[in-house]
Write a protein that holds these residues in place. Structure first.
Motif, PDB file in Angstrom:
ATOM      1  N   SER A 189       5.329   2.694   5.034  1.00  0.00           N
ATOM      2  CA  SER A 189       3.936   2.442   4.656  1.00  0.00           C
ATOM      3  C   SER A 189       3.506   3.343   3.486  1.00  0.00           C
ATOM      4  CB  SER A 189       3.004   2.648   5.856  1.00  0.00           C
ATOM      5  OG  SER A 189       2.845   4.032   6.143  1.00  0.00           O
ATOM      6  N   ILE A 190       4.317   4.310   3.143  1.00  0.00           N
ATOM      7  CA  ILE A 190       4.027   5.205   2.014  1.00  0.00           C
ATOM      8  C   ILE A 190       4.339   4.519   0.680  1.00  0.00           C
ATOM      9  CG2 ILE A 190       4.677   7.402   0.916  1.00  0.00           C
ATOM     10  CD1 ILE A 190       5.286   8.447   3.768  1.00  0.00           C
ATOM     11  N   VAL A 191       5.296   3.620   0.682  1.00  0.00           N
ATOM     12  CA  VAL A 191       5.746   2.982  -0.557  1.00  0.00           C
ATOM     13  C   VAL A 191       4.595   2.329  -1.343  1.00  0.00           C
ATOM     14  CG1 VAL A 191       7.251   1.173  -1.521  1.00  0.00           C
ATOM     15  CG2 VAL A 191       8.108   2.705   0.277  1.00  0.00           C
ATOM     16  N   PRO A 192       3.725   1.527  -0.702  1.00  0.00           N
ATOM     17  CA  PRO A 192       2.629   0.922  -1.477  1.00  0.00           C
ATOM     18  C   PRO A 192       1.673   1.948  -2.108  1.00  0.00           C
ATOM     19  CG  PRO A 192       2.859  -0.180   0.641  1.00  0.00           C
ATOM     20  CD  PRO A 192       3.754   1.029   0.666  1.00  0.00           C
ATOM     21  N   ILE A 193       1.600   3.123  -1.539  1.00  0.00           N
ATOM     22  CA  ILE A 193       0.745   4.173  -2.117  1.00  0.00           C
ATOM     23  C   ILE A 193       1.192   4.510  -3.530  1.00  0.00           C
ATOM     24  CG2 ILE A 193       0.140   6.632  -1.939  1.00  0.00           C
ATOM     25  CD1 ILE A 193       0.256   6.320   1.108  1.00  0.00           C
ATOM     26  N   TRP A 194       2.503   4.502  -3.754  1.00  0.00           N
ATOM     27  CA  TRP A 194       3.055   4.931  -5.039  1.00  0.00           C
ATOM     28  C   TRP A 194       3.324   3.800  -6.006  1.00  0.00           C
ATOM     29  CZ3 TRP A 194       2.515   9.748  -6.432  1.00  0.00           C
ATOM     30  CH2 TRP A 194       2.304  10.696  -5.430  1.00  0.00           C
ATOM     31  N   ILE A 195       3.501   2.579  -5.494  1.00  0.00           N
ATOM     32  CA  ILE A 195       3.767   1.470  -6.425  1.00  0.00           C
ATOM     33  C   ILE A 195       2.565   0.547  -6.573  1.00  0.00           C
ATOM     34  CG2 ILE A 195       6.253   1.465  -6.188  1.00  0.00           C
ATOM     35  CD1 ILE A 195       6.040  -0.840  -4.238  1.00  0.00           C
TER      36      ILE A 195
END
Length: 196
Positions: A189-195
């Motif tokens: 769930s962290i991935v969308p924060i950065w992309i």
């Protein structure tokens, strides 16, 4: 317009993400009743984000890009800490110490306040549904209430799914696999924060 808002908040709160994964993991590990403070913190965090976004914090965040980056770092660190905590725990019977400390109300609220995805959702809703009323305080009440109620319902469903999952976990190995999987989902769930 109100129907569109209701549909938006239902979809935004029911789809898998950090908060729903944490509610599922908490339900699995601690049961529904002990997860209520976490769910309350998440719901209040989301409701307050939506209300503040409606009042005008969006402009402040856009004016200070460094604060957005700092929020991403803090949010990522918090989610990774929760990921490790979930993934490294055993069954509730074997690891009694971990079973005595579910994520608190404040921890649930922090999950939203430090999560850029939550901010993006709240800011997007404030911009999209500003036409509901010209009064920013009234918009804050409408958005806060809509997100708060939808979050409570969504989190209760995800937590109940976690409780049901816990009934299928019979061995220490089952618990270890389930905890690692829930931890990995939280980490993803962290991935969308950065992309995003």
């Amino acid at each position: 317009m109100l129907f569109s808002l209701i549909l938006f908040v239902i979809v935004a709160t029911i789809t898998p993400g950090g908060a729903t994964t944490l509610a599922t993991a908490s339900g699995t590990r601690f049961g529904f009743r002990r997860s209520v403070p976490l769910m309350g913190g998440i719901a209040l965090g989301l409701a307050s984000l939506a209300a503040i976004a409606a009042i005008g914090l969006a402009g402040l965040l856009r004016a200070a890009p460094a604060s957005q980056f700092a929020m991403k770092i803090a949010g990522t660190a918090y989610l990774l800490w929760l990921t490790v905590k979930i993934a490294s725990s055993g069954s509730p019977n074997v690891n009694a110490k971990a079973s005595q400390s579910p994520t608190s109300f404040v921890g649930g609220a922090l999950l939203l306040w430090l999560n850029p995805k939550g901010w993006a959702m709240a800011l997007g809703a404030a911009a999209s549904f500003a036409a509901l009323t010209p009064n920013p305080l009234r918009l804050a009440v409408i958005l806060g209430a809509a997100f708060g109620v939808a979050a409570i319902v969504s989190l209760a469903l995800w937590c109940t799914a976690g409780v049901m999952l816990s009934r299928m976990l019979r061995t220490e190995r089952h618990w270890r696999v389930a905890n690692v999987m829930l931890g990995l989902l939280l980490a993803l769930s962290i991935v969308p924060i950065w992309i995003g």
